[in-house]
Write a protein that holds these residues in place. Structure first.
Motif, PDB file in Angstrom:
ATOM      1  N   THR A 153      -0.827  14.471   8.219  1.00 44.79           N
ATOM      2  CA  THR A 153       0.347  13.661   8.517  1.00 44.79           C
ATOM      3  C   THR A 153       0.596  12.681   7.378  1.00 44.79           C
ATOM      4  O   THR A 153      -0.289  12.420   6.551  1.00 44.79           O
ATOM      5  CB  THR A 153       0.161  12.884   9.822  1.00 44.79           C
ATOM      6  OG1 THR A 153      -0.893  11.912   9.646  1.00 44.79           O
ATOM      7  CG2 THR A 153      -0.208  13.823  10.967  1.00 44.79           C
ATOM      8  N   TRP A 154       1.786  12.102   7.375  1.00 40.07           N
ATOM      9  CA  TRP A 154       2.092  11.141   6.318  1.00 40.07           C
ATOM     10  C   TRP A 154       1.248   9.881   6.456  1.00 40.07           C
ATOM     11  O   TRP A 154       0.965   9.204   5.473  1.00 40.07           O
ATOM     12  CB  TRP A 154       3.581  10.803   6.314  1.00 40.07           C
ATOM     13  CG  TRP A 154       4.054  10.003   7.490  1.00 40.07           C
ATOM     14  CD1 TRP A 154       4.534  10.466   8.667  1.00 40.07           C
ATOM     15  CD2 TRP A 154       4.087   8.573   7.581  1.00 40.07           C
ATOM     16  NE1 TRP A 154       4.855   9.422   9.509  1.00 40.07           N
ATOM     17  CE2 TRP A 154       4.600   8.259   8.862  1.00 40.07           C
ATOM     18  CE3 TRP A 154       3.732   7.546   6.708  1.00 40.07           C
ATOM     19  CZ2 TRP A 154       4.761   6.944   9.289  1.00 40.07           C
ATOM     20  CZ3 TRP A 154       3.895   6.231   7.145  1.00 40.07           C
ATOM     21  CH2 TRP A 154       4.405   5.949   8.409  1.00 40.07           C
ATOM     22  N   ILE A 155       0.803   9.574   7.693  1.00 44.24           N
ATOM     23  CA  ILE A 155      -0.065   8.400   7.883  1.00 44.24           C
ATOM     24  C   ILE A 155      -1.426   8.648   7.229  1.00 44.24           C
ATOM     25  O   ILE A 155      -1.976   7.767   6.543  1.00 44.24           O
ATOM     26  CB  ILE A 155      -0.231   8.089   9.387  1.00 44.24           C
ATOM     27  CG1 ILE A 155       1.117   7.680   9.984  1.00 44.24           C
ATOM     28  CG2 ILE A 155      -1.268   6.978   9.590  1.00 44.24           C
ATOM     29  CD1 ILE A 155       1.065   7.413  11.471  1.00 44.24           C
ATOM     30  N   ASP A 156      -1.984   9.854   7.443  1.00 41.82           N
ATOM     31  CA  ASP A 156      -3.252  10.187   6.788  1.00 41.82           C
ATOM     32  C   ASP A 156      -3.102  10.163   5.266  1.00 41.82           C
ATOM     33  O   ASP A 156      -3.990   9.698   4.552  1.00 41.82           O
ATOM     34  CB  ASP A 156      -3.732  11.569   7.231  1.00 41.82           C
ATOM     35  CG  ASP A 156      -4.224  11.577   8.668  1.00 41.82           C
ATOM     36  OD1 ASP A 156      -4.781  10.547   9.094  1.00 41.82           O
ATOM     37  OD2 ASP A 156      -4.046  12.595   9.354  1.00 41.82           O
ATOM     38  N   ALA A 157      -1.966  10.671   4.795  1.00 40.51           N
ATOM     39  CA  ALA A 157      -1.720  10.659   3.362  1.00 40.51           C
ATOM     40  C   ALA A 157      -1.606   9.228   2.843  1.00 40.51           C
ATOM     41  O   ALA A 157      -2.138   8.889   1.769  1.00 40.51           O
ATOM     42  CB  ALA A 157      -0.441  11.438   3.042  1.00 40.51           C
ATOM     43  N   LEU A 158      -0.919   8.377   3.599  1.00 38.38           N
ATOM     44  CA  LEU A 158      -0.787   6.971   3.204  1.00 38.38           C
ATOM     45  C   LEU A 158      -2.147   6.301   3.108  1.00 38.38           C
ATOM     46  O   LEU A 158      -2.436   5.582   2.141  1.00 38.38           O
ATOM     47  CB  LEU A 158       0.101   6.247   4.211  1.00 38.38           C
ATOM     48  CG  LEU A 158       0.458   4.774   3.925  1.00 38.38           C
ATOM     49  CD1 LEU A 158       1.811   4.432   4.542  1.00 38.38           C
ATOM     50  CD2 LEU A 158      -0.599   3.820   4.487  1.00 38.38           C
ATOM     51  N   LEU A 159      -2.999   6.550   4.101  1.00 39.58           N
ATOM     52  CA  LEU A 159      -4.333   5.942   4.089  1.00 39.58           C
ATOM     53  C   LEU A 159      -5.176   6.480   2.932  1.00 39.58           C
ATOM     54  O   LEU A 159      -5.915   5.731   2.285  1.00 39.58           O
ATOM     55  CB  LEU A 159      -5.032   6.189   5.422  1.00 39.58           C
ATOM     56  CG  LEU A 159      -4.431   5.447   6.626  1.00 39.58           C
ATOM     57  CD1 LEU A 159      -5.107   5.885   7.921  1.00 39.58           C
ATOM     58  CD2 LEU A 159      -4.565   3.942   6.447  1.00 39.58           C
ATOM     59  N   ALA A 160      -5.068   7.776   2.660  1.00 40.68           N
ATOM     60  CA  ALA A 160      -5.804   8.349   1.536  1.00 40.68           C
ATOM     61  C   ALA A 160      -5.336   7.729   0.222  1.00 40.68           C
ATOM     62  O   ALA A 160      -6.152   7.398  -0.649  1.00 40.68           O
ATOM     63  CB  ALA A 160      -5.620   9.870   1.500  1.00 40.68           C
ATOM     64  N   GLY A 161      -4.022   7.553   0.086  1.00 42.81           N
ATOM     65  CA  GLY A 161      -3.497   6.916  -1.117  1.00 42.81           C
ATOM     66  C   GLY A 161      -3.967   5.486  -1.260  1.00 42.81           C
ATOM     67  O   GLY A 161      -4.271   5.022  -2.370  1.00 42.81           O
ATOM     68  N   ALA A 162      -4.028   4.761  -0.136  1.00 42.06           N
ATOM     69  CA  ALA A 162      -4.510   3.377  -0.176  1.00 42.06           C
ATOM     70  C   ALA A 162      -5.983   3.319  -0.554  1.00 42.06           C
ATOM     71  O   ALA A 162      -6.404   2.449  -1.333  1.00 42.06           O
ATOM     72  CB  ALA A 162      -4.282   2.712   1.188  1.00 42.06           C
ATOM     73  N   ILE A 163      -6.777   4.248  -0.021  1.00 41.60           N
ATOM     74  CA  ILE A 163      -8.202   4.292  -0.359  1.00 41.60           C
ATOM     75  C   ILE A 163      -8.389   4.504  -1.852  1.00 41.60           C
ATOM     76  O   ILE A 163      -9.179   3.811  -2.517  1.00 41.60           O
ATOM     77  CB  ILE A 163      -8.902   5.406   0.447  1.00 41.60           C
ATOM     78  CG1 ILE A 163      -8.998   5.005   1.930  1.00 41.60           C
ATOM     79  CG2 ILE A 163     -10.292   5.695  -0.119  1.00 41.60           C
ATOM     80  CD1 ILE A 163      -9.461   6.132   2.830  1.00 41.60           C
ATOM     81  N   VAL A 164      -7.656   5.452  -2.406  1.00 41.24           N
ATOM     82  CA  VAL A 164      -7.769   5.727  -3.844  1.00 41.24           C
ATOM     83  C   VAL A 164      -7.275   4.538  -4.656  1.00 41.24           C
ATOM     84  O   VAL A 164      -7.905   4.126  -5.641  1.00 41.24           O
ATOM     85  CB  VAL A 164      -6.976   6.998  -4.207  1.00 41.24           C
ATOM     86  CG1 VAL A 164      -6.891   7.158  -5.727  1.00 41.24           C
ATOM     87  CG2 VAL A 164      -7.635   8.225  -3.595  1.00 41.24           C
ATOM     88  N   GLY A 165      -6.150   3.947  -4.235  1.00 45.82           N
ATOM     89  CA  GLY A 165      -5.582   2.824  -4.973  1.00 45.82           C
ATOM     90  C   GLY A 165      -6.476   1.601  -4.998  1.00 45.82           C
ATOM     91  O   GLY A 165      -6.487   0.854  -5.992  1.00 45.82           O
TER      92      GLY A 165
END
Length: 251
Positions: A186-198
């Protein structure tokens, strides 16, 4: 980039693990060269070889990784016991060997673990992409808008504005690309993954900067002229791969 894409998408996990072993060995050698005195050449070799073998063990025999770590610790302890030069520094130097062991081979093993997961090849590619986008976003935003220093004692040129810019770019790249490549995400999982990497990518960069500043050097090596050594290329990835793997394992 062609080599990275080949190793990420076109080979199976076994050959990917072989490549990770080679990268781990180079990065670990650079780390020991930075922090250990020249008279610890034997310990440097032993730490590097055992670190590469640890990536092999965790990749293919994960149930035996704790036993392997125990054996390596005992062997390193015996080497230092037989070869100590200064009783007031021996524990400090052994701690540096073990720190390098935890910092590079242990964290690098998550590269292979992520590659072996479902959609693992795509996730490896996405973590690489998000990390690079974060680095680029932090650089360009920091250059254009940076006014407030992020951590001047460690990295005087990095700014809070640049860090925020890198985080935003990482999140946007994840939200725009990951759900398109992996339908189950989902886009929420993607958002969280992006935040983790960032977040953790920039912390990994700062950690390596702290190590280099402590050793009073600019680059970990000269493998890539103008861009430093292998460890300089891996600093952010060493934090992002384990964090993304743990997130995906839990969600």
């Amino acid at each position: 980039m062609p080599v990275v894409l080949l190793l990420t998408l076109a080979v199976d996990t076994v050959w990917f693990a072989v490549a990770i072993c080679g990268v781990s060995g180079i990065a670990l050698w650079e780390f020991y060269t930075m922090v250990l005195p020249p008279n610890r050449f034997v310990e440097q070799i032993c730490g590097t070889v055992s670190g590469v073998l640890f990536v092999v063990v965790t990749s293919f025999y994960s149930l035996h990784s704790l036993q392997y770590m125990s054996v390596v610790f005992i062997l390193l302890a015996l080497i230092f016991l037989a070869r100590f030069q200064d009783l007031y520094r021996v524990i400090h130097e052994m701690g540096l060997v073990l720190t390098g062991w935890l910092y590079i081979p242990l964290l690098m093993s998550f590269f292979v673990a992520l590659h072996a997961m479902e959609h693992g090849r795509v996730w490896v590619l996405m973590v690489l992409m998000m990390t690079m986008v974060c680095d680029s976003g932090a650089y360009f935003v920091g250059t254009a808008l940076g006014r407030h220093r992020l951590y001047p004692q460690i990295s005087p040129k990095k700014s809070i504005e640049g860090a925020v810019g890198g985080l935003v770019c990482s999140i946007l790249s994840a939200v725009l690309v990951i759900p398109w490549l992996i339908a189950e995400i989902t886009w929420i999982d993607a958002l969280l993954a992006g935040a983790i990497v960032g977040i953790f990518g920039q912390l990994g960069d700062l950690f390596e900067s702290m190590v280099k500043r402590s050793a009073d050097i600019k680059d970990s090596g000269n493998l890539f002229p103008g861009h430093g050594g292998m460890l300089d290329r891996l600093d952010s990835l060493l934090f992002t791969f384990p964090c993304v793997y743990l997130y995906l394992s839990c969600c």
